[in-house]
Structures are given as structure tokens and as C-alpha cells.
Design an enzyme around this catalytic site. Sequence first.
Site, PDB file in Angstrom:
ATOM      1  N   SER A  13      33.360  63.483 -42.602  1.00 36.40           N
ATOM      2  CA  SER A  13      34.332  63.842 -43.644  1.00 36.40           C
ATOM      3  C   SER A  13      33.869  63.547 -45.066  1.00 36.40           C
ATOM      4  CB  SER A  13      35.663  63.129 -43.387  1.00 36.40           C
ATOM      5  OG  SER A  13      36.352  63.742 -42.326  1.00 36.40           O
ATOM      6  N   LYS A  15      33.415  66.532 -47.299  1.00 35.20           N
ATOM      7  CA  LYS A  15      34.516  67.241 -47.960  1.00 35.20           C
ATOM      8  C   LYS A  15      34.403  67.162 -49.482  1.00 35.20           C
ATOM      9  CE  LYS A  15      37.570  66.161 -44.062  1.00 35.20           C
ATOM     10  NZ  LYS A  15      38.659  65.297 -43.583  1.00 35.20           N
ATOM     11  N   TYR A  45      32.662  74.621 -41.316  1.00 29.75           N
ATOM     12  CA  TYR A  45      33.244  73.294 -41.504  1.00 29.75           C
ATOM     13  C   TYR A  45      32.627  72.291 -40.534  1.00 29.75           C
ATOM     14  CZ  TYR A  45      36.639  69.498 -41.286  1.00 29.75           C
ATOM     15  OH  TYR A  45      37.232  68.260 -41.278  1.00 29.75           O
ATOM     16  N   TYR A  92      42.190  58.543 -47.147  1.00 28.42           N
ATOM     17  CA  TYR A  92      43.294  58.931 -46.261  1.00 28.42           C
ATOM     18  C   TYR A  92      44.557  58.123 -46.555  1.00 28.42           C
ATOM     19  CZ  TYR A  92      39.368  61.058 -43.808  1.00 28.42           C
ATOM     20  OH  TYR A  92      38.252  61.778 -43.493  1.00 28.42           O
ATOM     21  N   VAL A 146      34.442  59.439 -40.307  1.00 29.12           N
ATOM     22  CA  VAL A 146      34.506  58.777 -39.005  1.00 29.12           C
ATOM     23  C   VAL A 146      33.122  58.458 -38.444  1.00 29.12           C
ATOM     24  CG1 VAL A 146      36.764  59.709 -38.418  1.00 29.12           C
ATOM     25  CG2 VAL A 146      34.703  60.977 -37.772  1.00 29.12           C
TER      26      VAL A 146
END
Length: 328
Positions: free
Chosen positions: A77, A80, A202, A254, A272
Site C-alpha cells: 500500500s 498508493k 493495482y 489508515y 501490509v
Amino acid sequence: MMTSQVNQRDLEIDSSPLLAVLQELHSQYKLLQEGAVAKYIPELAKVNPDLFSICIVTVDGQIYKVGNYDQLFTIQSISKVFAYGLALEDHGLDYVLTRVGVEPTGDAFNAIVLDEQSKRPYNPMVNAGAIATTSLIKGSGPTERLNRMLDMYKRYIGRDVFVDISVFTSERSTGHRNRAMAHLMLNFGMIDRNIEESLDLYFQQCAVIVNCEDLAVMAATLANKGMNPITKEQAVDKRYIKDILSVMYTCGMYNFAGEWAYKIGIPAKSGVCGGIIAVVPNKMGIGVFSPLLDVRGNSVRGVKVCEELSQRLGLHLFDCSGQEAKFD
């Protein structure tokens, strides 16, 4: 492994107080065994939980690193952040904002939820928003879009990067929740009908192979107004740096983002894989890798290390105590 070995990207000095701080933090937190490796992606469940590294790269190109800093892993992630920058370059901020918002959610990173009024995903740092962002990457087909993504990574890191096919395949075969998000966004016109192509891109962007030093260089590039401090190549248009860092600050960790901003106070993004990048504008980038995760999906050791660095070096953006970050 700890080292101060010099190569073409290294300028660190054995006697540096900053390197000594990293060595102390590495020794202190390598004994911490809290958390668990990510298991919802089968390939990630195989990682050695004892891996641990810390790296700092300053905007003038100095590199300080300890631990397993050359251990390869997939970026997950953290990607992103950089895909968002590429989408901004491709379309401009105003258009991207019609597809992806910038509001923190307080929900888990994989929550299947959109803004009730606008029908947009809340921000580009959660999975729904990241999928919408990736769908905006330009290209005549899947190959060109992937190559543009890999070229973007190369500008930030300073070398060619590759997709881990095993991890990509693992994510693709188990990514049903992400497909559900994509179909929900298709229903509201937030992404186009070519769902599988966008999802593949993605999954590929998340499966790019990096190491902890790469993370720190990427973070330092953001700290250095978009210019890679090692290669001196402009990785992203500097006018979008404030947009990228703002979303990292408010949404990058998050449903821990508020506490992170309060305690640590610098833009950051976790993944992660166990990686965390943190950006101290105009000063340095931080990369930490440790695959033991807390319940929110953030690296346990990574959060601890960044909190210590923020306190010791006075990195919090709103710290008025007068303490200055020192790099030598």
C-alpha cells in the site's frame, strides 16, 4: 546486519550521531515480538517475522541505515502515494478530485464504503480510493500503463524495479474484496468499465519489489520537492508535493492516522508488507521495514521507531519547543 559500508548511494559516517540513534533503536526494538505477519495474501504470510531495518536519507543525499536494509519485499500500500502523484500529473488535481476525495475515514483500509453524498472513495490511501486512482493512469493498454508505472518508480528509486509475479498472482487470485469495491465504484461512475485491467495494474503496483533503503530514498524524494536526492532526477512535478503530503498526513496510516498525526506529526504511509515511509519536508525521508503488524495493518516496530525519531529529533511539524533535527 548493521553496516556503514560505502557504495555509490552511501555517504554515511560511522561516527554520525544519527547513525548511532538508528543503531540504538534497532537494538531496542528488534526484541519486540508483538504483532503478526499479514496472512490475507498467502505469499505475504511466508515472510520472516524477524526482519527489521531502518534507513534515513537526507535531502542532500546522506544515507544512514541499519538492519536488513537490503532485504527485498513488495511495496504494497505504500505504492498508493506514488500512484496518486502519477494520476495528478496525468489529469491535474481538479479532475482527480472528481473521482477520489481527500477525507480521512476512520475505517479499515479495505472497508467497502464510499462517500454517501459524492459517491467517491474517501481518499487515495485506502483500497477503494487507490483502485480509483490507479484506474486514472494513462496508457494505450495494460503494457504501456504498467511500463509508465515502473518508469515512475525508477525515477523515485534510481534503478529499475520489477513486479513479484508470485505476489501479484496471489493478490489477483484472492482479491475478491477489491473487486467488490471496483464494481461498487463502477456503479457510481467513479471508474470505467475495464475493471480487470485496472485491478491488475493495482495488484502489480503493490507487488513491485523494493528494500528499506529504496523506501527511504522515495520518502526523501518527496521531502526534496520531488527530486531524487541521489540521482537528482525530478520524479514528480513539485507543484503536486503539497497535495501528496497532505493526504499522507491525514490519511496515510489508515484508522491510526489521527493518533499518528498527534504523536508523530509527519506525513507517512504504511503497507501490509511491514514497511513505513515518513517524510520530513526539506530535511529527510525515513524508511522502516518490519513485517509484524498491529490490528490496523501498520508495522509495530515501524510505528515505535518513527515515534522515537520524532521525539528525539524534534520532527513533529507543530513542535515549537525549539529542538532541531540534526543529521551530523
